[in-house]
Scaffold this motif. Structure first.
Motif, PDB file in Angstrom:
ATOM      1  N   ASP A   1       0.829  -1.214   0.000  1.00  0.00           N
ATOM      2  CA  ASP A   1       0.000   0.000   0.000  1.00  0.00           C
ATOM      3  C   ASP A   1       0.858   1.258   0.000  1.00  0.00           C
ATOM      4  OD1 ASP A   1      -2.216  -1.635   0.039  1.00  0.00           O
ATOM      5  OD2 ASP A   1      -2.602  -1.368   2.198  1.00  0.00           O
ATOM      6  N   GLY A   2       1.944   1.226   0.768  1.00  0.00           N
ATOM      7  CA  GLY A   2       2.851   2.378   0.820  1.00  0.00           C
ATOM      8  C   GLY A   2       3.500   2.645  -0.529  1.00  0.00           C
ATOM      9  N   VAL A   3       3.927   1.587  -1.203  1.00  0.00           N
ATOM     10  CA  VAL A   3       4.542   1.743  -2.526  1.00  0.00           C
ATOM     11  C   VAL A   3       3.522   2.293  -3.523  1.00  0.00           C
ATOM     12  CG1 VAL A   3       5.504   0.446  -4.472  1.00  0.00           C
ATOM     13  CG2 VAL A   3       6.335   0.026  -2.166  1.00  0.00           C
ATOM     14  N   ALA A   4       2.298   1.803  -3.454  1.00  0.00           N
ATOM     15  CA  ALA A   4       1.255   2.294  -4.359  1.00  0.00           C
ATOM     16  C   ALA A   4       0.979   3.774  -4.115  1.00  0.00           C
ATOM     17  CB  ALA A   4      -0.028   1.485  -4.186  1.00  0.00           C
ATOM     18  N   LYS A   5       0.954   4.173  -2.854  1.00  0.00           N
ATOM     19  CA  LYS A   5       0.742   5.590  -2.525  1.00  0.00           C
ATOM     20  C   LYS A   5       1.895   6.444  -3.035  1.00  0.00           C
ATOM     21  CE  LYS A   5      -2.095   4.958   1.589  1.00  0.00           C
ATOM     22  NZ  LYS A   5      -2.141   5.094   3.050  1.00  0.00           N
TER      23      LYS A   5
ATOM     24  N   GLY B   1       3.547  10.276  -9.412  1.00  0.00           N
ATOM     25  CA  GLY B   1       2.907  10.547 -10.703  1.00  0.00           C
ATOM     26  C   GLY B   1       2.141  11.855 -10.687  1.00  0.00           C
ATOM     27  N   ASP B   2       1.417  12.106  -9.585  1.00  0.00           N
ATOM     28  CA  ASP B   2       0.653  13.349  -9.477  1.00  0.00           C
ATOM     29  C   ASP B   2       1.584  14.561  -9.444  1.00  0.00           C
ATOM     30  OD1 ASP B   2      -1.655  11.868  -9.455  1.00  0.00           O
ATOM     31  OD2 ASP B   2      -1.913  11.963  -7.265  1.00  0.00           O
ATOM     32  N   ARG B   3       2.682  14.442  -8.687  1.00  0.00           N
ATOM     33  CA  ARG B   3       3.640  15.560  -8.630  1.00  0.00           C
ATOM     34  C   ARG B   3       4.291  15.789  -9.981  1.00  0.00           C
ATOM     35  NH1 ARG B   3       6.687  14.071  -3.235  1.00  0.00           N
ATOM     36  NH2 ARG B   3       5.998  12.090  -4.011  1.00  0.00           N
ATOM     37  N   ALA B   4       4.670  14.709 -10.670  1.00  0.00           N
ATOM     38  CA  ALA B   4       5.288  14.858 -11.987  1.00  0.00           C
ATOM     39  C   ALA B   4       4.314  15.506 -12.964  1.00  0.00           C
ATOM     40  CB  ALA B   4       5.736  13.494 -12.511  1.00  0.00           C
ATOM     41  N   ARG B   5       3.063  15.109 -12.897  1.00  0.00           N
ATOM     42  CA  ARG B   5       2.043  15.702 -13.765  1.00  0.00           C
ATOM     43  C   ARG B   5       1.858  17.189 -13.436  1.00  0.00           C
ATOM     44  NH1 ARG B   5      -0.376  12.641 -16.677  1.00  0.00           N
ATOM     45  NH2 ARG B   5      -0.412  10.847 -15.314  1.00  0.00           N
TER      46      ARG B   5
END
Length: 186
Positions: free
Chosen positions: A70-74, A80-84
């Motif tokens: 779960d931690g890795v998925a978060k 991804g959100d920050r890169a976007r």
């Protein structure tokens, strides 16, 4: 220098004498054995962490694995959100810079008209229109669409993509170097 004392060495010579001889045994107590280890040489099924009593030992690693997963998925989602977000900011800055370039080219076109004639001023206006078109198409598209276009370009023409990347890297290195030089002089 010779040692004249020929008595054999004893425990008293190495360790300081204790008032209570039992205190030494209290200080050195063994720690509890690890779960699932065979300390008494008996049957591992009778051990607290053995297979017969493993309801908690199997659940703990599964819970730990799930927590890590779960931690890795978060982290992936957050990255991804920050890169976007950074890509959107970069796109906004790039379109702003292109709009400034359009304004500068249009201003230059007026000056070229005055000095060299309208024919040459038209070249500057044409360049401004091309840059304006590129800026508006860049602004109208999402980051995902731009990335898909970049991937398609690299697949169709890898040599051109490498050349563009090398040119951009060279320009970025020159700009960085010029910025560092001017900062050192100040």
């Amino acid at each position: 220098m010779a040692d004249d004392n020929l008595k054999p060495m004893t425990d008293q010579d190495v360790a300081p004498a204790l008032a209570d001889p039992l205190a030494a045994t209290d200080a050195l107590q063994p720690i509890d054995p690890l779960k699932g280890t065979d300390t008494d040489g008996g049957d591992p099924l009778s051990q607290p962490g053995g297979p017969a009593n493993n309801s908690t030992s199997d659940a703990e690693p599964a819970t730990a694995r799930q927590t890590i997963s779960d931690g890795v998925a978060k982290l992936k989602s957050g990255a991804g959100d920050r890169a976007r977000g950074y890509a959107d900011q970069g796109k906004a800055k790039a379109t702003g810079a292109l709009d400034q370039l359009v304004t500068m080219l249009n201003d230059a076109a007026g000056q070229v008209d005055d000095k060299l004639g309208q024919q040459y001023g038209q070249y500057a206006r044409s360049a401004a229109e091309q840059v304006q078109g590129f800026s508006s198409s860049l602004n109208d598209r999402s980051v995902d669409e731009l990335l898909d276009d970049a991937r398609t370009l690299v697949r169709k023409s890898p040599a051109a993509a490498i050349g563009v990347a090398a040119a951009v890297g060279f320009v970025a290195a020159r700009l960085l170097s010029a910025g560092l030089d001017s900062r050192d002089q100040a």
